[in-house]
Write a protein that holds these residues in place. Structure first.
Motif, short mmCIF file in Angstrom:
data_model
loop_
_atom_site.label_atom_id
_atom_site.label_comp_id
_atom_site.label_asym_id
_atom_site.label_seq_id
_atom_site.Cartn_x
_atom_site.Cartn_y
_atom_site.Cartn_z
N PHE A 82 49.99 60.43 6.24
CA PHE A 82 50.90 60.08 5.14
C PHE A 82 52.17 59.40 5.67
O PHE A 82 52.57 59.61 6.81
N ASN A 126 54.15 64.77 6.28
CA ASN A 126 53.64 65.94 5.54
C ASN A 126 53.21 67.08 6.43
O ASN A 126 52.19 67.73 6.18
N LEU A 127 53.97 67.33 7.48
CA LEU A 127 53.71 68.54 8.27
C LEU A 127 54.33 69.72 7.55
O LEU A 127 55.23 69.57 6.73
N VAL A 128 53.82 70.91 7.86
CA VAL A 128 54.45 72.13 7.37
C VAL A 128 55.62 72.40 8.32
O VAL A 128 55.43 72.75 9.47
N ARG A 129 56.83 72.15 7.83
CA ARG A 129 58.00 72.09 8.70
C ARG A 129 58.26 73.34 9.52
O ARG A 129 58.65 73.28 10.68
N ARG A 130 58.08 74.50 8.88
CA ARG A 130 58.45 75.74 9.55
C ARG A 130 57.37 76.22 10.50
O ARG A 130 57.58 77.17 11.24
N ARG A 150 46.32 66.35 13.74
CA ARG A 150 45.76 67.21 12.69
C ARG A 150 44.52 66.55 12.08
O ARG A 150 43.50 67.20 11.86
#
Ligand SMILES: Nc1ncnc2c1ncn2[C@@H]1O[C@H](COP(=O)(O)OP(=O)(O)OP(=O)(O)O)[C@@H](O)[C@H]1O
Ligand SMILES: [Mg+2]
Lengths: 246, 263
Positions: free
Chosen positions: B85, B89-93, B158
């Protein structure tokens, strides 16, 4: 327009003041009684300190257990009433249930549970659970509705199941907020649990009310002081934890 | 590899974002989608793995039906389609490694995965993919501590962890500076060549598109207005894709296209 609104507001307030019998003169005449009350409360009777501490501990326990259970129970409810993750046919009923039960206060629940299971801390715990579950669920669902959709899209695109999407795309985004809400609720529940004893649901409130009934003001003042210290300690601990979350 | 027939997507309230697209993409192609803003590139790409629900038409990817698939079939189709993207759109935490491991979600047993149990083989594969984009040393870092270019490389890892046969990328370099654009497009091209992966990438930059694509598809108002090799993209074609309406000209003039970016 503005003037008219102001006029109406003042009119409503005046009527409300009249209807509630608000009367500064009456308050002034009552002031000496308050002074007398305070005078009779000092010095506090430290003989009841152990009993008061025991009551305070029980109050903390009620709030702690009630909040912890509610924090978990609120999870499914929170997800089911979040517009962006709940299936539409579930979202609306879930929201309605939340709003219905949220309008009832902890104290009212306590009255109901005391009638149902008898006196003591247990109905207090149940009352805290009943109120906190719905109120946390509402806070949870708002947190979920505020998440970034991007990571959720990315997790969805990997072929994840619905639960995996919630667990890996949604939960990491909202978990710190959830924890902070739980701590905040713990703080308010300690205060709410203080009064629970008044209706027979255990804790420091029970002692406070008993001493007041017996007109033992020095003992009541000890109970009051213990309450104040208890609330301050829990607030300090909790806000410190919360500060580290965000 | 990708077969799209009669695809039409109407978005609420009544925007026709994709208006009858037929497209067949062969294994190993590097397709770049061009088109002005609002032409329907994003909507088209998101329909290929049904992040957007098509109104009509069919999509098949790597032999599996995407449209009309039930929940389990759709997940099976999605796991062979990696997606990248513009905003990473990574999961930040989450840690970098956990982000890459998300690429395995379609393969691992769902229930154990929910409590964080990952088979060693999947972990090894995730680390290998992270190494492939040169970020093996950052596995333990929190994703939001990385630079934009690094985050996009994690996102590529990913997608690779899905062991996909197709990778979709929606303007993967639009949030990055030119040097990083070259780097990211270079990685995508290398994956495309090494693993014979099929890539479908949307791009705003004409110059970049022409440097990396084996095939250019020009979108215009939800339809395919051009479809051919980069060598066939003449000024007239560019004008057909971008021109004729107010504003939004191509960002790079055509005469600069044979440049250092083509490696
Ligand atoms: N969520 C949405 N709801 C309604 N309409 C949308 C939505 N997303 C996009 N659209 C509309 O659909 C059309 C196609 O949009 P799309 O995002 O696919 O174009 P794009 O080619 O990716 O543009 P850009 O280059 O700006 O990213 C546009 O008219 C857009 O306004
Ligand atoms: Mg777009």
């Amino acid at each position: 327009m503005k003037r008219a609104a102001l006029f109406v507001a003042l009119l409503v307030l005046a009527w409300v003041a009249w209807d509630t019998g608000a009367d500064p003169v009456r308050l002034a005449r009552g002031l000496p009684w308050i002074a007398d009350f305070v005078r009779r409360m000092v010095p506090p009777d430290l003989a009841v300190l152990p009993a008061a501490c025991k009551g305070a501990l029980l109050t903390v326990e009620i709030a702690l257990l009630g909040t912890a259970v509610a924090a978990v129970l609120a999870l499914p409810l929170g997800f089911l009433s979040a517009r962006n993750v709940a299936p539409t046919p579930i979202f609306y009923p879930a929201r309605a249930v939340l709003n219905l039960f949220r309008s009832v206060d902890t104290l009212v629940y306590a009255l109901i549970f005391v009638a149902a299971v008898g006196l003591g801390p247990f109905p207090g715990v149940l009352a805290v659970i009943a109120y906190t579950t719905t109120s946390l669920a509402k806070l949870y669902s708002e947190a979920i509705e505020g998440i970034e959709p991007g990571p959720v899209d990315a997790i969805t695109a990997t072929g994840a199941t619905r639960l995996q999407i919630l667990r890996f795309g949604v939960l990491p985004q909202v978990l710190p907020l959830f924890l902070s809400y739980v701590l905040y609720r713990l703080e308010t529940n300690i205060r709410a649990a203080t009064v629970l004893g008044f209706v027979g649901a255990g804790g420091i409130g029970f002692y406070l009310q008993t001493y007041l009934r017996m007109i033992d003001y020095p003992a009541a003042s000890t109970a009051l002081l213990v309450t104040i210290v208890m609330v301050m300690v829990v607030d300090a601990l909790s806000s410190r934890l919360r500060a580290r979350l965000v | 590899m990708i077969e799209v027939a009669g695809l039409r997507i109407v978005l609420p309230p009544s925007v026709v974002a994709v208006d009858g697209v037929d497209l067949a993409i062969q294994p190993g192609e590097f397709v770049v989608i061009l088109g002005r803003s609002g032409a329907g590139k994003t909507t088209f790409l998101r329909a290929l793995n049904r992040l957007v629900e098509p109104t009509a038409g069919s999509v098949r990817v790597a032999g599996r039906a995407v449209t009309g698939a039930g929940a389990a079939e759709l997940r099976a189709a999605r796991r062979q389609i990696g997606m990248i993207f513009q905003q990473f759109n990574l999961v930040r935490r989450a840690s970098v490694l956990d982000n890459v491991l998300a690429g395995r979600l379609g393969y691992v047993a769902p229930l154990p995965s929910l409590v964080g149990r990952v088979p060693p083989a999947d972990r090894a594969l995730a680390l290998e993919c992270l190494g492939r984009v040169g970020l093996g040393h950052l596995a333990g870092r929190r994703a939001d501590t990385l630079s934009g270019g690094e985050q996009q490389r994690v996102a590529i890892a990913r997608a690779l962890a899905q062991a996909p046969s197709v990778i979709l990328a929606d303007e993967p370099t639009a949030s990055l500076d030119p040097a990083l654009t070259t780097e990211i497009m270079g990685i995508l091209k290398a994956i495309n060549v090494e693993r014979r992966l099929t890539l479908v990438v949307s791009q705003h930059q004409l110059e970049t598109a022409l440097a990396y694509a084996t095939r250019i598809v020009g979108f215009r108002r939800g339809r395919v207005g051009f479809d051919g090799p980069p060598s066939a993209v003449t000024p007239a074609v560019v004008d057909a894709i971008y021109g004729g309406e107010e504003g939004n000209p191509p960002r790079v003039p055509l005469d600069k296209r044979d440049n250092k970016e083509a490696k």
